[in-house]
Design an enzyme around this catalytic site. Structure first.
Site, PDB file in Angstrom:
ATOM      1  N   PRO A 214      59.158  70.523  28.092  1.00  0.00           N
ATOM      2  CA  PRO A 214      58.181  71.288  28.868  1.00  0.00           C
ATOM      3  C   PRO A 214      58.391  71.001  30.363  1.00  0.00           C
ATOM      4  O   PRO A 214      58.052  69.932  30.858  1.00  0.00           O
ATOM      5  CB  PRO A 214      56.826  70.749  28.388  1.00  0.00           C
ATOM      6  CG  PRO A 214      57.113  69.526  27.604  1.00  0.00           C
ATOM      7  CD  PRO A 214      58.572  69.385  27.385  1.00  0.00           C
ATOM      8  N   ASP A 390      59.768  66.378  33.255  1.00  0.00           N
ATOM      9  CA  ASP A 390      59.437  66.530  31.844  1.00  0.00           C
ATOM     10  C   ASP A 390      57.960  66.149  31.678  1.00  0.00           C
ATOM     11  O   ASP A 390      57.596  64.982  31.807  1.00  0.00           O
ATOM     12  CB  ASP A 390      60.348  65.591  31.031  1.00  0.00           C
ATOM     13  CG  ASP A 390      60.132  65.736  29.536  1.00  0.00           C
ATOM     14  OD1 ASP A 390      61.005  65.294  28.775  1.00  0.00           O
ATOM     15  OD2 ASP A 390      59.088  66.284  29.108  1.00  0.00           O
ATOM     16  N   HIS A 391      57.150  67.139  31.414  1.00  0.00           N
ATOM     17  CA  HIS A 391      55.711  66.896  31.401  1.00  0.00           C
ATOM     18  C   HIS A 391      55.260  66.064  30.201  1.00  0.00           C
ATOM     19  O   HIS A 391      54.126  65.619  30.126  1.00  0.00           O
ATOM     20  CB  HIS A 391      54.950  68.228  31.462  1.00  0.00           C
ATOM     21  CG  HIS A 391      53.561  68.131  32.046  1.00  0.00           C
ATOM     22  ND1 HIS A 391      52.824  66.975  32.016  1.00  0.00           N
ATOM     23  CD2 HIS A 391      52.802  69.049  32.699  1.00  0.00           C
ATOM     24  CE1 HIS A 391      51.652  67.186  32.601  1.00  0.00           C
ATOM     25  NE2 HIS A 391      51.621  68.431  33.037  1.00  0.00           N
ATOM     26  N   ARG A 392      56.168  65.848  29.268  1.00  0.00           N
ATOM     27  CA  ARG A 392      55.789  64.981  28.154  1.00  0.00           C
ATOM     28  C   ARG A 392      55.589  63.549  28.659  1.00  0.00           C
ATOM     29  O   ARG A 392      54.785  62.803  28.126  1.00  0.00           O
ATOM     30  CB  ARG A 392      56.893  64.993  27.077  1.00  0.00           C
ATOM     31  CG  ARG A 392      56.964  66.307  26.331  1.00  0.00           C
ATOM     32  CD  ARG A 392      58.093  66.313  25.339  1.00  0.00           C
ATOM     33  NE  ARG A 392      59.381  66.069  25.993  1.00  0.00           N
ATOM     34  CZ  ARG A 392      60.551  66.073  25.355  1.00  0.00           C
ATOM     35  NH1 ARG A 392      60.592  66.283  24.056  1.00  0.00           N
ATOM     36  NH2 ARG A 392      61.677  65.866  26.008  1.00  0.00           N
TER      37      ARG A 392
END
Lengths: 414, 466
Positions: A214, A390-392
């Site tokens: 994401p 990386d929004h994780r």
């Protein structure tokens, strides 16, 4: 003696024959390079281990070859009797069939069917029909039957597998191009060109990154008027040491303490183990535009380098990449990447993360702009910055803080 | 001007055209099938595969009877009545033709006897005995086939100079006959005429007969021809044909030297050319290649979106079963289905012995520099072949060395044309030599040669000496 495709590097299963440097009948010396292989990003030389005479060349330029496959047969000068290979029907020594059944889907090495005779993957018409209807490329499926024959259950397993990928439960690059290509000849003629290994790899990696990570991209701008002035002042001194540091060089210097402070940007996220892996080293990937396409060589341990060393490294690695002389080691192990389009003239863009990294910094072209500076409108040099993350693992606030530090460091360099 | 409308127009009712028409109808389309001949079935049924096989069967009896003496069975001299033979042969054709007509009728496929001419990409004009008819179609399939090539210099209007069409009518048994071209048509008809008692000379410009088949298979036919034909003249060209009284004077050229010889009849079998003159293709977007075959994509679609083409008219192997397969591909393309394309097209030459092959040949592998393994099983080791005194045969497998996968099968021998089907299935299914070796084949049959051939690949065929 058979000259086979050697084990080249971790995760490299083969390549494309880039050049055959000998002819049948040529005599060769020990360690002489006989074939060059175009692997993911570097050209690998394959030497002969013994001197002799080239008896048979089994590959052509452009052939896909896999590790272990025979490229050339050499009649070694020392060897006594050599078996005649012309009449194979009486050849008692039969090659062993390949039976690496479960290897693909489970482990996820990017499997690609290869046939020494250039045949299509072995399977029955009903399996071909289903694959065609679903737009599945059969060469991506490793058959479980003798001779690599693909049966219905292999196809099902593969479909399951690409479903897992699209659901993000599996970090294996195995997505076939599911968009069916229409028959363009209805509208006009089309010229076909085989995609090179670099292009194939880029397509695979970008698809993997785009479909599993994401992405968020944070935009900002830094006033680098002072930095440019500093560079101008320091340049003559550096030139005495044989380098001309670029803006990128200064920027990397600034990045080192920031990446140490904001550890997440130099980390990886292991989804399966639910672990965050903070790297205690700083290896920087540098996106380089080459004739074959994007190549990202890596400068290792940038935190140990001064600006002189860094500038030298930057120059040599980019040059090597353009000449396709980077080794496989040169392109592995990055922990953070920068992509500078400034030399060409871009503004903001949304760079795609190079997994397993979690962030990438994009740099545009610095431009003179009217800026309110100390209460007055003055022309200042403004550098566009874009940081994809990386929004994780990384949140927006983390990035805002990172960006703020970066802009400040760039603007207040002394 | 009255226009009728249909979903699909099929031009040509040969094994490609009628297969397309029937399959299209089975898929629910309204079909109009046009053929310029009153007899459906095309060249295959009327002037090709079927009549030639009937004649080969009939004449084989003559040879077999003659050669039975050593088995203790003695026949007298055969009496040959050509009229009866023709009647019998034509009876077979009629039966098949009326079968196709029945099938068309039952399916409600409209059949029009007439010459089709494309007015544009949506309209075809049909010239029938009852006048012109215009048909508007959604899609058209061109399946007009091919005809024997007869160069102008050979075409003297003399009925003694024949193509396969005339030769199959067997007007007489000539004392001697020259066959120009050692391809499968020439060799098959040479077998018919020599068995009937003619002295047959085959002349071939190249250095081998039956180009395309592997030399080790062709060898068996060559052995037969050497024994039963007067001569097979290789590397020789025919420069000129001339009428000489009731005979034909033939001028040959070999190694730069010319010489004349007189023959009662000449059969010209040097190839076939597409039937696409006078179809009105210039009013459509259909394009032709340099040999005048229609160019199509892998869905059999021409450059005209509405028009497809199948069979001989698109070139490649000019075989009925290729046309029938392409018929299905075209219909499935029209109905929006995907047909996986296959290029395993078996070829059979119905000489004595027959030759059949499918998939990769040894020759092709050599040309493309592909490394293969070859396993051979000579029929001298087949009990079944011995029981009818025809050990002049061989079965071979072309195998991918690393995977043991069967890429090609070649067979020379009695009934090779029937045996090759197993090879086709093996190749299509991606079978390995192991699979073939481990499928039980009935004893005593010729099919065992395929199994034993696969065993030979592993070095343990029961009936092969070590």
């Amino acid at each position: 003696m058979d000259i086979k495709v050697p084990h080249l590097a971790e995760n490299i299963t083969g390549g494309i024959v880039a050049a055959v440097l000998v002819k049948e009948g040529d005599s060769v010396k020990k360690d002489q390079t006989v074939v060059e292989l175009d692997t993911e990003k570097a050209v690998a030389a394959v030497p002969t281990k013994e001197a002799g005479i080239v008896e048979k060349i089994l590959v052509n330029v452009g052939d896909n070859v896999r590790v272990g496959q025979t490229l050339i047969k050499i009649k070694t000068t020392s060897a006594g009797k050599q078996k005649d290979t012309a009449e194979v029907s009486e050849d008692k020594e039969k090659p062993k069939p390949q039976r690496n059944n479960q290897q693909i889907s489970e482990r996820g090495s990017s499997y690609k069917y290869h046939s020494s005779t250039d045949s299509v993957p072995p399977t029955a018409p009903h399996v071909r029909k289903i694959a065609q209807d679903l737009g599945i490329d059969l060469t991506m499926i490793q058959g479980s039957e003798r001779g690599g024959r693909i049966i219905l259950s292999d196809l099902k397993r593969y479909i399951q597998h690409i479903q897992n990928i699209s659901e993000g439960r599996d970090n294996i690059p195995k997505v076939a191009d599911a968009v069916s290509i229409p028959d363009f000849s209805a509208w006009g003629s089309v010229k076909k060109e085989k995609a090179g290994t670099v292009r194939q790899k880029i397509a695979e990696k970008m698809t993997l990154s785009w479909t599993t990570i994401p992405h968020v991209t944070q935009f900002d701008e830094a006033d680098i008027t002072n930095l440019l002035a500093l560079r101008k002042k320091e340049l003559s001194g550096f030139e005495l040491q044989g380098v001309r540091p670029t803006v990128t060089g200064y920027l990397i210097k600034i990045l080192v303490p920031l990446l140490k402070k904001h550890r997440k940007f130099n980390a990886s996220y292991n989804v399966a183990a639910q672990e965050i892996l903070y790297k205690e080293y700083l290896n920087l990937g540098i996106a380089v535009d080459t004739e074959q396409g994007l190549i990202v060589p890596v400068i290792k341990n940038i935190d140990t380098m001064d600006l002189v060393k860094l500038s030298k490294e930057l120059e040599s690695i980019a040059d090597k990449a353009r000449k396709r002389a980077v080794s496989l080691e040169d392109i592995q192990g990055a922990s953070f990447t920068i992509s500078n389009q400034g030399g060409i003239g871009g503004m903001h863009f949304t760079p795609i993360i190079n997994p397993p990294e979690v962030a990438i910094l994009g740099i545009g072209k610095a431009k003179e702009m009217p800026i309110v500076f100390e209460g007055k409108i003055v022309p200042r040099m403004i550098l566009p910055l874009c940081l994809s993350y990386d929004h994780r693992l990384i949140d927006g606030a983390d990035t805002a803080r990172f960006m703020k530090d970066l802009v400040e460091a760039l603007e207040h360099i002394t | 001007m009255q226009k009728t409308k249909t979903d699909i127009v099929v031009v040509g009712a040969g094994p490609g055209g009628y297969a397309a028409a029937f399959y299209g109808r089975d898929k629910g389309k309204k079909i109009t099938l046009i053929d310029k001949s009153e007899r459906l079935g095309g060249v295959c049924l009327n002037h090709g595969c079927i009549p030639s096989k009937a004649l080969l069967h009939a004449t084989k009896l003559i040879k077999e009877a003659k050669e039975s003496g050593f088995r203790g069975i003695h026949f007298g001299e055969p009496k040959i009545n050509l009229d009866e033979m023709r009647t019998w042969k034509n009876g077979i054709l009629r039966k098949l033709e009326s079968g196709i007509r029945q099938l068309a009728k039952k399916r409600e496929v409209e059949v029009i006897n007439g010459r089709g001419y494309f007015e544009d990409s949506k309209t075809i004009r049909v010239e029938t005995n009852a006048g012109q008819q215009f048909i508007e179609f959604d899609k058209a399939i061109i399946a007009v086939g091919s005809k024997p090539t007869l160069p102008k210099t050979f075409d003297l209007g003399n009925p003694r100079i024949m193509t396969s069409t005339e030769a199959l009518e067997i007007e007489e048994i000539p004392e001697n006959i020259l066959i120009v071209g050692g391809g499968y048509i020439g060799m098959e008809l040479g077998t018919v005429y020599s068995t009937l008692g003619s002295q047959v000379v085959v002349v071939e410009a190249l250095n081998s007969i039956l180009m395309g088949a592997d030399a080790d298979l062709v060898r068996y036919v060559m052995m037969y021809a050497k024994k039963n034909f007067k001569e097979v003249r290789l590397n020789t060209e025919v420069e000129k044909l001339a009428t000489s009284g009731k005979k034909i004077k033939v001028t040959f050229k070999k190694n730069g030297e010319t010489f004349d010889e007189i023959f009662d009849r000449v059969l010209v079998s040097i190839g076939r050319k597409p039937n696409d003159d006078d179809l009105g293709l210039e009013n459509t977007h259909v394009t032709l290649d340099e040999r005048k075959f229609i160019t199509v994509n892998e869905k059999q679609q021409t450059r005209d979106q509405n028009i497809y083409a199948i069979g001989d008219i698109v070139g490649g192997m000019m075989l009925a079963h290729k046309a029938s397969r392409e018929a299905r591909i075209a219909i499935e393309a029209i109905t929006g289905e995907n047909s996986p394309h296959t290029n395993i097209i078996p070829a059979v030459v119905f000489t004595d012995p027959e030759i059949a092959w499918a998939g990769l040949t040894e020759d092709e592998a050599k040309q493309k520099n592909i490394q293969i393994s070859v396993a051979r099983f000579p029929w001298g080791a087949s009990g079944r072949a011995l029981t009818f005194d025809r050990t002049d045969g061989m079965t071979k497998l072309i195998i991918e060395p690393e995977t043991e996968r069967i890429l090609g099968v070649g067979i020379a021998g009695h009934g090779a044309g029937e045996l090759i089907a197993e090879g086709v299935v093996a190749i299509e299914m991606g079978a390995t030599a192991y699979d073939l070796a481990h499928s039980i084949h009935p004893h005593p049959t010729l099919s065992e040669t395929l199994m034993e051939c696969a065993e030979a690949f592993y070095g343990h065929a029961t009936h092969v000496a070590k």
